[in-house]
Design an enzyme around this catalytic site. Structure first.
Site, short mmCIF file in Angstrom:
data_model
loop_
_atom_site.label_atom_id
_atom_site.label_comp_id
_atom_site.label_asym_id
_atom_site.label_seq_id
_atom_site.Cartn_x
_atom_site.Cartn_y
_atom_site.Cartn_z
N GLY A 1 35.20 31.30 49.32
CA GLY A 1 34.78 29.93 49.14
C GLY A 1 35.65 29.19 48.15
O GLY A 1 36.56 29.77 47.53
N ASP B 1 34.93 27.91 45.17
CA ASP B 1 34.74 28.19 43.75
C ASP B 1 35.60 29.36 43.27
O ASP B 1 36.40 29.23 42.35
CB ASP B 1 33.26 28.48 43.45
CG ASP B 1 32.37 27.30 43.78
OD1 ASP B 1 32.82 26.16 43.59
OD2 ASP B 1 31.23 27.51 44.23
N SER B 2 35.45 30.51 43.90
CA SER B 2 36.22 31.68 43.47
C SER B 2 37.71 31.51 43.78
O SER B 2 38.56 32.03 43.06
CB SER B 2 35.69 32.95 44.13
OG SER B 2 35.70 32.85 45.54
N CYS C 1 22.23 41.51 44.42
CA CYS C 1 23.64 41.67 44.79
C CYS C 1 24.53 41.57 43.55
O CYS C 1 25.43 42.37 43.34
CB CYS C 1 24.03 40.63 45.82
SG CYS C 1 25.74 40.74 46.37
N CYS D 1 23.28 35.32 52.64
CA CYS D 1 24.48 35.60 53.43
C CYS D 1 24.24 36.51 54.62
O CYS D 1 24.87 36.35 55.66
CB CYS D 1 25.58 36.17 52.53
SG CYS D 1 25.25 37.83 51.87
#
Length: 378
Positions: free
Chosen positions: A28, A30-31, A118, A215
């Site tokens: 995505g 952001d990362s 997670c 997800c």
């Protein structure tokens, strides 16, 4: 001051080129921005993307993280910025640590938050261990949260952008993990700033939509997934009013959550009714008036304490707490009842408090996160 003694952007007293950082890349924006920014600043960046589940069903759903397209996008960013990128198969681990518990929690009448598990069990445990195996000095993520140095060591703080703050999902981050983690986006004031940085670095994901839903449930149908991985586990039962009246039947408690009003399947009643309790043993969905949802005392377990001192039952803590990710923190008193258990007393009653959700602790004033625990029935 000599270059190798001045703290760099990640807090190490050495040149960026001598600081290795593993970036957890979901594919995505952001990362991707985190990885690109650190690479541009000269850090020794290693990108890692986790394959968490069978991608087949998710590929057609935009916004499902860690699917095949996301791995491709993360690899493209790494190629464009010139740093190595690895894909790790964590599918079995993710199923055991996250998906199986998610299913069992729903079958037990709880409303789980798998994103927290997670982070806790996969990203900040196993992936963090992999980062250390790669001799990285730290691991960076695209989460919107801040890590600030306090008098007693690193502290966890809410993001500068309250609308993007992800502290609710990161409350179980331990002090040891926090010492190793970095969150370069936590100071940004809006998502628009992140996308502007992506444009500046020429990243193809600059306009990519944010992740939606859980997800591994790309269509948002939790009950369907649970029935698939636990065939026959959902049993029909009765929909019962809190006063004992049987109002109808249901196809399994997994189709209901505390506070639910719509889709109960019991039309023709003059009063609005809400799910107030899920009785798994008797297979009953108990409904009642809205005032029955109000709760002031909440038992929590598996407490992760991020305060400076020990979490002790000889003290009580006047803090703010958040009982759902979408709710603002409210005033409360946290009273430890054991090394990792507590009772939370809310100043004002809250509705829709459900077992399986997190109760996250915040400073009475300011942005510091003091940890939190998991809500249970007591």
């Amino acid at each position: 001051m000599p270059l190798d003694t001045a703290p760099n952007a990640l807090g190490f007293a050495r040149a960026p080129a001598r600081t290795r950082v593993v970036v957890a890349m979901s594919g995505g924006v952001d990362s991707s921005v985190v990885a690109a920014q650190l690479a541009e600043e000269g850090f020794d960046v290693v990108g890692v993307t986790l394959q968490l589940y069978d991608h087949g069903a998710a590929l057609a759903k935009k916004g499902a993280c860690c699917a095949g397209r996301d791995i491709h996008d993360a690899r493209r960013v790494a190629e464009a910025m010139g740093f190595p990128h690895y894909v790790l198969d964590y599918e079995n681990m993710f199923r055991e640590a996250v998906i199986d518990e998610f299913a069992e929690s729903y079958l037990g009448g709880a409303t789980p938050v798998p994103c927290i598990r997670c982070n806790e069990r996969v990203k900040f445990q196993d992936l963090l261990g992999t980062a250390k195996d790669l001799e990285a000095d730290c691991m960076a993520t695209g989460h919107y949260i801040r890590r600030l140095d306090g008098p007693a060591g690193p502290e966890l703080h809410m993001a500068a952008d309250e609308a993007r703050d992800q502290s609710y999902f990161l409350f179980s981050t331990t002090k040891e993990q926090l010492a190793y983690l970095r969150f370069p986006l936590g100071h940004l004031k809006s998502k628009a700033e992140t996308r502007a940085l992506a444009q500046r670095y020429g990243l193809g994901v600059a306009d990519k939509p944010d992740s939606q839903d859980i997800c591994f449930v790309p269509d948002g149908d939790y009950a369907k997934l649970i029935e698939k991985i636990r065939p026959g586990a959902a049993q029909p039962g009765e929909i019962v009013h809190a006063d004992g009246r049987v109002l109808g039947t249901h196809e399994g408690v997994i189709h209901y959550t505390i506070g639910q009003r719509r889709g109960l399947g019991i039309g023709g009643l003059s009063e609005p009714l809400y799910v107030v309790r899920l009785d798994v043993d008797s297979r009953q969905v108990v409904v009642g008036s809205r005032d029955m949802l109000a709760v002031r005392r909440i038992p929590v377990k598996e407490v992760n304490w991020l305060g400076d001192g020990a979490f002790t039952d000889e003290a009580e803590y006047h803090l703010r707490v958040r009982v759902r990710s979408t709710k603002a923190p409210v005033d409360a008193i946290v009273r430890p009842t054991g090394p990792r258990e507590a009772e939370v007393e809310l100043a004002l009653a809250e509705e829709g408090v459900s077992p399986g959700q997190a109760c996250v602790f915040y400073a009475g004033e300011g942005t510091r996160v003091f940890g939190g625990g998991w809500i249970h029935r007591g």
